[in-house]
Design a protein around this motif. Structure first.
Motif, PDB file in Angstrom:
ATOM      1  N   UNK A  42      51.445  39.800  13.103  1.00  0.00           N
ATOM      2  CA  UNK A  42      50.235  39.221  13.002  1.00  0.00           C
ATOM      3  C   UNK A  42      48.823  40.007  12.680  1.00  0.00           C
ATOM      4  N   UNK A  43      48.848  41.337  13.520  1.00  0.00           N
ATOM      5  CA  UNK A  43      47.886  42.280  12.978  1.00  0.00           C
ATOM      6  C   UNK A  43      47.895  42.852  11.844  1.00  0.00           C
TER       7      UNK A  43
ATOM      8  N   UNK B  96      59.528  33.642  11.689  1.00  0.00           N
ATOM      9  CA  UNK B  96      58.624  34.021  12.914  1.00  0.00           C
ATOM     10  C   UNK B  96      59.624  33.200  14.269  1.00  0.00           C
ATOM     11  N   UNK B  97      60.251  34.036  14.759  1.00  0.00           N
ATOM     12  CA  UNK B  97      61.251  33.448  16.025  1.00  0.00           C
ATOM     13  C   UNK B  97      60.330  33.548  17.219  1.00  0.00           C
TER      14      UNK B  97
ATOM     15  N   UNK C 125      49.725  33.204  10.837  1.00  0.00           N
ATOM     16  CA  UNK C 125      49.313  34.310  10.820  1.00  0.00           C
ATOM     17  C   UNK C 125      50.358  35.378  10.852  1.00  0.00           C
ATOM     18  N   UNK C 126      51.426  35.210  11.583  1.00  0.00           N
ATOM     19  CA  UNK C 126      52.393  36.462  11.593  1.00  0.00           C
ATOM     20  C   UNK C 126      53.286  36.578  10.468  1.00  0.00           C
ATOM     21  N   UNK C 127      53.535  35.178   9.862  1.00  0.00           N
ATOM     22  CA  UNK C 127      54.256  35.192   8.364  1.00  0.00           C
ATOM     23  C   UNK C 127      53.050  35.807   7.410  1.00  0.00           C
TER      24      UNK C 127
ATOM     25  N   UNK D  84      60.533  27.696  15.401  1.00  0.00           N
ATOM     26  CA  UNK D  84      60.793  29.219  14.349  1.00  0.00           C
ATOM     27  C   UNK D  84      60.297  28.689  13.047  1.00  0.00           C
ATOM     28  N   UNK D  85      59.251  29.427  12.808  1.00  0.00           N
ATOM     29  CA  UNK D  85      58.271  29.226  11.557  1.00  0.00           C
ATOM     30  C   UNK D  85      58.943  30.083  10.528  1.00  0.00           C
ATOM     31  N   UNK D  86      58.732  29.176   9.393  1.00  0.00           N
ATOM     32  CA  UNK D  86      59.449  29.822   8.037  1.00  0.00           C
ATOM     33  C   UNK D  86      58.430  30.025   6.991  1.00  0.00           C
ATOM     34  N   UNK D  87      58.775  30.925   5.949  1.00  0.00           N
ATOM     35  CA  UNK D  87      57.751  30.612   4.816  1.00  0.00           C
ATOM     36  C   UNK D  87      58.779  31.679   3.846  1.00  0.00           C
ATOM     37  N   UNK D  88      58.019  31.857   2.558  1.00  0.00           N
ATOM     38  CA  UNK D  88      58.607  32.388   1.425  1.00  0.00           C
ATOM     39  C   UNK D  88      57.330  33.168   0.648  1.00  0.00           C
TER      40      UNK D  88
END
Length: 261
Positions: A231-232, A100-101, A80-82, A106-110
């Motif tokens: 996220x919000x 998202x650290x 959700x934060x990504x 650590x979540x990653x996205x593109x």
């Protein structure tokens, strides 16, 4: 789920006993929660079967208590934060690397864009966090510098893998941290791993942008957000809505105005 419902009911009712043990809040805080109509729950803890059981239990608890707050699970789960972070980019970017650290991973996205609109977000495998063992006892600029160096290595590796040479000027970078931020700089008494990064420079977002520019070459922009705000931002423009992320800890985000996203 019932405990989550009880927490939300406490905030919504604002009884005198609860106000007395939260003296740092004034009337505006309690009035804000009294007007909340919707709570969206994201984060990894309730993304699976636990969430499918707990969130309806929270909603039922609130309904039985006469509280009008609706509780729902985010379809984005631990991403959700990504998703919200992807909305914080200039309209002329064609892609944005998302990070998202947190304290667990650590979540990653593109994110990719076309004609000024977000068209996709692809989540990539998570990585270990840059927080060394015993980090709560490690404070000061030298430790902050080591943490940032580990973060920058992650960003640089992702940039090399996903951004073609000489195409960086259409690319953007988004970072969100498990640390309270105000205007791109850590604030408050947060003792998390990332708060000490504020010791690197008077303004952390500017420092990160300039340091990454030197490492990667020109890019379009950098966004640095608190993970709750990121996220919000998935619900920006939706009034009376709060986003909770349940993961390593409970994070809260308050839906911002949609202007500029």
């Amino acid at each position: 789920g019932r405990r989550l419902g009880a927490l939300l009911l406490t905030l919504w009712r604002g009884d005198a006993a609860n106000r007395a043990v939260r003296p740092e809040w004034d009337e505006a805080h309690w009035a804000y929660w009294a007007n909340i109509e919707r709570v969206v729950v994201g984060g990894g803890l309730l993304a699976g079967r636990l969430g499918r059981a707990a969130v309806p239990a929270a909603a039922a608890f609130l309904a039985a208590a006469g509280c009008s707050i609706a509780v729902e699970r985010s379809p984005y789960g631990d991403a959700i934060a990504l998703m919200g972070l992807a909305r914080h980019t200039p309209g002329d970017a064609d892609r944005m690397l998302l990070f998202d650290f947190g304290h667990t991973a650590v979540k990653r996205g593109l994110a990719t864009y076309r004609d000024g609109r977000l068209v996709s977000v692809a989540q990539r495998p998570s990585l270990p966090p840059p927080c060394e063992s015993g980090w709560p006892e490690h404070t000061g600029p030298p430790w902050a510098r080591q943490r940032w160096e580990r973060m920058a290595v992650v960003v640089a590796a992702e940039w090399a893998a996903l951004v073609a040479p000489r195409h960086g000027e259409r690319g953007a970078i988004g970072l969100c941290l498990a640390s309270h931020l105000q205007d791109g700089h850590p604030v408050g008494r947060d003792r998390g791993c990332y708060t000490s990064l504020g010791e690197l420079a008077p303004h952390l977002a500017t420092f990160m942008r300039d340091d990454l520019w030197a490492r990667l070459g020109p890019f379009r922009s950098l966004a640095l957000l608190h993970d709750g705000l990121a996220a919000a931002s998935t619900h920006a423009g939706e009034v009376r809505t709060v986003v909770l992320t349940l993961g390593t800890a409970i994070g809260a985000g308050y839906a911002p105005e949609e202007d500029g996203l």
